[in-house]
Design an enzyme around this catalytic site. Structure first.
Site, PDB file in Angstrom:
ATOM      1  N   GLU A  63       0.839  -1.201   0.000  1.00 42.87           N
ATOM      2  CA  GLU A  63       0.000   0.000   0.000  1.00 42.87           C
ATOM      3  C   GLU A  63       0.872   1.249   0.000  1.00 42.87           C
ATOM      4  O   GLU A  63       0.604   2.206  -0.738  1.00 42.87           O
ATOM      5  CB  GLU A  63      -0.930  -0.001   1.211  1.00 42.87           C
ATOM      6  CG  GLU A  63      -1.845   1.216   1.257  1.00 42.87           C
ATOM      7  CD  GLU A  63      -2.584   1.350   2.573  1.00 42.87           C
ATOM      8  OE1 GLU A  63      -3.753   1.767   2.547  1.00 42.87           O
ATOM      9  OE2 GLU A  63      -1.978   1.058   3.639  1.00 42.87           O
ATOM     10  N   TRP A  85      -8.641  -1.514  -0.003  1.00 43.58           N
ATOM     11  CA  TRP A  85      -9.326  -0.304  -0.443  1.00 43.58           C
ATOM     12  C   TRP A  85     -10.600  -0.601  -1.248  1.00 43.58           C
ATOM     13  O   TRP A  85     -11.256   0.327  -1.732  1.00 43.58           O
ATOM     14  CB  TRP A  85      -8.391   0.561  -1.296  1.00 43.58           C
ATOM     15  CG  TRP A  85      -7.496   1.441  -0.484  1.00 43.58           C
ATOM     16  CD1 TRP A  85      -6.227   1.177  -0.045  1.00 43.58           C
ATOM     17  CD2 TRP A  85      -7.803   2.747   0.010  1.00 43.58           C
ATOM     18  NE1 TRP A  85      -5.726   2.218   0.682  1.00 43.58           N
ATOM     19  CE2 TRP A  85      -6.671   3.205   0.731  1.00 43.58           C
ATOM     20  CE3 TRP A  85      -8.921   3.580  -0.087  1.00 43.58           C
ATOM     21  CZ2 TRP A  85      -6.633   4.465   1.343  1.00 43.58           C
ATOM     22  CZ3 TRP A  85      -8.885   4.821   0.535  1.00 43.58           C
ATOM     23  CH2 TRP A  85      -7.752   5.241   1.228  1.00 43.58           C
ATOM     24  N   TYR A 127      -4.406   9.895  -1.053  1.00 45.36           N
ATOM     25  CA  TYR A 127      -3.027  10.052  -0.597  1.00 45.36           C
ATOM     26  C   TYR A 127      -1.989  10.298  -1.689  1.00 45.36           C
ATOM     27  O   TYR A 127      -1.292  11.313  -1.684  1.00 45.36           O
ATOM     28  CB  TYR A 127      -2.615   8.810   0.195  1.00 45.36           C
ATOM     29  CG  TYR A 127      -3.394   8.598   1.456  1.00 45.36           C
ATOM     30  CD1 TYR A 127      -3.027   9.215   2.658  1.00 45.36           C
ATOM     31  CD2 TYR A 127      -4.515   7.760   1.484  1.00 45.36           C
ATOM     32  CE1 TYR A 127      -3.746   9.018   3.826  1.00 45.36           C
ATOM     33  CE2 TYR A 127      -5.242   7.555   2.639  1.00 45.36           C
ATOM     34  CZ  TYR A 127      -4.849   8.189   3.810  1.00 45.36           C
ATOM     35  OH  TYR A 127      -5.564   7.993   4.968  1.00 45.36           O
ATOM     36  N   CYS A 179      -6.511   9.880   6.616  1.00 43.32           N
ATOM     37  CA  CYS A 179      -6.472   9.651   8.064  1.00 43.32           C
ATOM     38  C   CYS A 179      -5.064   9.945   8.578  1.00 43.32           C
ATOM     39  O   CYS A 179      -4.878  10.805   9.428  1.00 43.32           O
ATOM     40  CB  CYS A 179      -6.888   8.225   8.399  1.00 43.32           C
ATOM     41  SG  CYS A 179      -8.607   7.867   7.982  1.00 43.32           S
ATOM     42  N   ARG A 200      -5.268  11.849  12.063  1.00 43.93           N
ATOM     43  CA  ARG A 200      -6.425  12.556  12.625  1.00 43.93           C
ATOM     44  C   ARG A 200      -7.473  11.586  13.152  1.00 43.93           C
ATOM     45  O   ARG A 200      -8.202  11.876  14.111  1.00 43.93           O
ATOM     46  CB  ARG A 200      -7.069  13.469  11.575  1.00 43.93           C
ATOM     47  CG  ARG A 200      -7.664  12.682  10.413  1.00 43.93           C
ATOM     48  CD  ARG A 200      -8.594  13.486   9.528  1.00 43.93           C
ATOM     49  NE  ARG A 200      -9.101  12.613   8.469  1.00 43.93           N
ATOM     50  CZ  ARG A 200     -10.194  11.886   8.571  1.00 43.93           C
ATOM     51  NH1 ARG A 200     -10.928  11.909   9.658  1.00 43.93           N
ATOM     52  NH2 ARG A 200     -10.585  11.108   7.564  1.00 43.93           N
ATOM     53  N   ASP A 203      -8.638   3.834  13.421  1.00 43.14           N
ATOM     54  CA  ASP A 203      -9.241   2.563  13.803  1.00 43.14           C
ATOM     55  C   ASP A 203      -8.121   1.756  14.457  1.00 43.14           C
ATOM     56  O   ASP A 203      -7.255   1.217  13.777  1.00 43.14           O
ATOM     57  CB  ASP A 203      -9.783   1.886  12.539  1.00 43.14           C
ATOM     58  CG  ASP A 203     -10.280   0.463  12.753  1.00 43.14           C
ATOM     59  OD1 ASP A 203     -10.040  -0.111  13.829  1.00 43.14           O
ATOM     60  OD2 ASP A 203     -10.898  -0.080  11.816  1.00 43.14           O
TER      61      ASP A 203
END
Length: 298
Positions: A63, A85, A127, A179, A200, A203
């Site tokens: 990733e 994803w 991203y 995130c 920010r 999980d």
């Protein structure tokens, strides 16, 4: 010396005991806390791949390599057997077409049909787009990764060596806003590269283990490219949460005693940050407990 993985388990325990029960965007609900920090010393070659459950570290590294390409379509990920994803474009496809296609069939169509992938596999300017092709108001693209690497080489004492993905005008076009949104670098007087990740939203059960691995892989690549030794990886979280359907899994993980962290080695040095492949990463001594399964909240 206390095992560094206990930082993660302590945070999990804190959320289980004192987390604020909240309704979240997904509708699943969470126990949440605000603000925490984990610190891992990478200078001895170890890498923070959790041992209290099996973490599929190659998926996290793949990733990260995908992020570095600037790609925003899931097709290259699926070609590498990375399915983390798929949930977002699959949910969009089902909603817009009314077709109750299985995840397996959807992924197969993405891989086999380029036109289908272009329409339904796109995540928006997530991203990689922001890291490598941030577009300013004049239409000029900025490669934040290249800028950081150049500054590390030419002005390593700078306090401006960072990149981020929170591009306000484009957030609404993203399948999921970033995130892990800020990465900052710091070089010690002894020539060690430290890196901080600010996330920010996290999980804790499913996301944090991947983010730490991906971050460590990025730090290792950047350090190699600029000729520095590894220092600390610092992870900081904002809204850190356990989904309400992850609580039993978290309790199970907390019963397990951490084992020694594995080591990470880069097997070659490519000409640039763009040249790394999954085959360049060697992890040794990884002896985790069995995996703990949990659903992703979309």
């Amino acid at each position: 010396m206390r095992h560094p993985e206990f930082q993660y388990l302590d945070l999990m325990s804190h959320i289980l005991e004192k987390g604020d029960k909240r309704i979240d965007r997904t509708g699943v609900g969470t126990l949440s806390t605000f603000g925490a920090m984990l610190r891992f010393d990478l200078s001895d070659g170890t890498v923070p791949i959790l041992t209290t459950k099996k973490v599929y570290w190659k998926l996290a590294v793949k990733e990260m390599l995908w992020f570095l390409t600037g790609e925003t379509n899931i097709r290259p990920l699926l070609q590498e057997k990375v399915r983390i994803w798929t949930d977002w474009p699959l949910a969009k496809y089902r909603k817009e077409t009314g077709e109750s296609i299985s995840q397996q069939d959807f992924e197969q169509r993405i891989v086999e049909d380029q036109a289908f992938a272009l329409k339904w596999g796109e995540l928006g300017p997530v991203y990689g787009k922001q890291w490598r092709r941030w577009q300013d108001a004049n239409g000029v693209e900025h490669d934040q990764i290249a800028s950081v690497i150049e500054t590390l080489k030419t002005n390593p004492s700078s306090r401006r060596m960072l990149f981020h993905g929170w591009n306000v005008p484009e957030i609404g076009q993203m399948a999921l806003p970033p995130c892990h949104m800020v990465y900052q670098f710091h070089v010690t007087s002894a020539g060690r590269l430290n890196m901080l990740i600010f996330q920010r939203s996290c999980d804790l059960l499913l996301g944090a283990p991947f983010n730490c691995i991906g971050g460590a892989a990025l730090q290792a690549m950047v350090a190699q490219q600029v000729g520095l030794q590894l220092g600390d990886l610092v992870w900081m979280g904002g809204d850190i949460h356990l989904y309400l359907n992850h609580l039993d899994q978290a309790r199970e993980q907390m019963t397990r005693e951490p084992r020694p962290f594995p080591t990470l080695k880069l097997l070659r040095k490519p000409d640039s940050i763009d040249g790394y492949r999954i085959e360049d990463f060697e992890v040794s001594g990884y002896d985790p407990y069995p995996p703990i399964l949990a659903d992703v909240a979309v």
